[in-house]
Design an enzyme around this catalytic site. Sequence first.
Site, PDB file in Angstrom:
ATOM      1  N   GLU A  78     -10.301   6.321   2.124  1.00  0.00           N
ATOM      2  CA  GLU A  78     -10.859   5.569   3.237  1.00  0.00           C
ATOM      3  C   GLU A  78     -10.787   6.446   4.480  1.00  0.00           C
ATOM      4  OE1 GLU A  78      -8.750   1.961   4.094  1.00  0.00           O
ATOM      5  OE2 GLU A  78      -9.901   1.574   5.903  1.00  0.00           O
ATOM      6  N   GLU A  95       0.836  -1.200   0.000  1.00  0.00           N
ATOM      7  CA  GLU A  95       0.000   0.000   0.000  1.00  0.00           C
ATOM      8  C   GLU A  95       0.869   1.246   0.000  1.00  0.00           C
ATOM      9  OE1 GLU A  95      -2.943  -0.391   3.161  1.00  0.00           O
ATOM     10  OE2 GLU A  95      -2.949  -2.563   2.937  1.00  0.00           O
TER      11      GLU A  95
END
Length: 425
Positions: free
Chosen positions: A340, A228
């Site tokens: 997010e 990520e």
Amino acid sequence: MPVRFLTLHSVVRCLMVVLTVMVTNIVEPVDGKVNISGQQKQEIEFRLKQLNKQALNSIESSNGEIIDCISIAKQPAFDHPMLKNHTIQMTRSSYPHEVLAEENNAPAPSNDEEQPENIVHPWQLVGECPGNTIPIKRITKEDLLRVDDIMNYGKKLNISRPHQFYQPTDTSVDNGHEYAITYVNGGPYRGTKAQINVWKPRIEAGESSISQIWIVGGKFGPGLNTIEAGSHVNPTLYGDDNPPFFIYWTKDNYQNTGCYNLICPGFVQINKRLTPGYLLTPISTYNGSQFKFTVQIWKDPKTGNWWLQLNEQELIGYWPKELFTNLADEGASTIEWGGEVVNTKKDGQHTTTEMGSGHFPSEGFGKASSFALIKIIDMNNGIIDPVGVQTLVSRPTCYDIKTGYDKLYEVFFYYGGPGRNPECL
Ligand SMILES: *[C@@H]1O[C@H](CO)[C@@H](O)[C@H](O)[C@H]1NC(C)=O
Ligand SMILES: *[C@@H]1O[C@H](CO)[C@@H](O)[C@H](O)[C@H]1NC(C)=O
Ligand SMILES: *[C@@H]1O[C@H](CO)[C@@H](O)[C@H](O)[C@H]1NC(C)=O
Ligand SMILES: *[C@@H]1O[C@H](CO)[C@@H](O)[C@H](O)[C@H]1NC(C)=O
């Protein structure tokens, strides 16, 4: 408008004090405001010695941040048991190639859209660590004191997970994660590339707001592997609410492996100027100047390591294939891009934590945050447009997403929102 680079070398020289002292003991005495016991003090000092490697010299910025120049061969990665015999790869073996898209009939971008400008990295301006060393941000006792368990500093603790962990239909497992993302699900993929708009979302205490890329290997479940990277606001990790560039990995679905940046062993850094965790600056302004950074992550066809490159020319380092199971020999199964937030619903209400710029995608360029020039790197090492892109939005009245295609931004989307509002309570 052409890409504009700010020439701040001289300014930064003044801002930065370069200390060329030999650092023999990088552990500061633990005292100050927090009343901690002698035993805790010892534990913290011990942990800091584990985390901070011996520095050849150190650079102190005007804001008190200390950068240690660590021998490249003695960086944290090589504490990882799987990397004991690892031979460092000093550069990529090859580079993915652009595959020219077929002529398309998409409308040209409208004239009121200003081309985003490249961001300036403070690290590039500060100068370099000496030969065969890499800069790493020093971890301080204050950093450790922000987490309940000092062994968990840098770990994920319910912050960011791929979207499958969110179960929109099952309120009993509402874990507070909300998403506005796009994804492709038909691997294998060898990597991805995208331009991410720089914003500083406001967050509520104890929460986090993230704009990132997820490279996912294997099935969603206990053996999930991820790589990520992106930007986030995470005061627990950094002690402030500024947005740095971050990286992360896990090979066991966030259970026992993985953490941010170079805090625990894993990522091998080769870049002498940029280290994960550096602050993204300048930040875009609403209806004003827009800044962006480009992230490219791809699997080296020869070694199987996953390279990280920023802004076309800055090779940062790689995640060695030894760290992984599914991502070791295969490509990625899923790639996700987007935002997010973690919504703790403290007062039984939706949080006001923002995603992206804090404005809805419908506001468009310069107002909503965006990902643009989104690409997939295929198994032939070609950089291509993603096909079959899907979107996932937890609660469109809180945070939303809007995808598009045009000649300037190619595959792009706007995403984000303000969180709590009359339609999102
Ligand atoms: C620190 O803790 C000790 C015992 O836990 C207590 O006696 C002392 O008063 C505390 N000091 C401060 C400044 O709070
Ligand atoms: C490293 O090499 C030694 C000696 O060949 C071997 O015993 C050990 O298992 C290797 N470790 C790893 C993690 O491959
Ligand atoms: C993470 O989430 C789980 C499930 O919601 C919860 O039980 C656990 O306490 C959380 N852990 C932390 C550190 O917040
Ligand atoms: C955006 O900027 C333009 C030009 O500076 C101005 O005319 C317009 O009112 C602004 N819009 C908003 C929503 O602030």
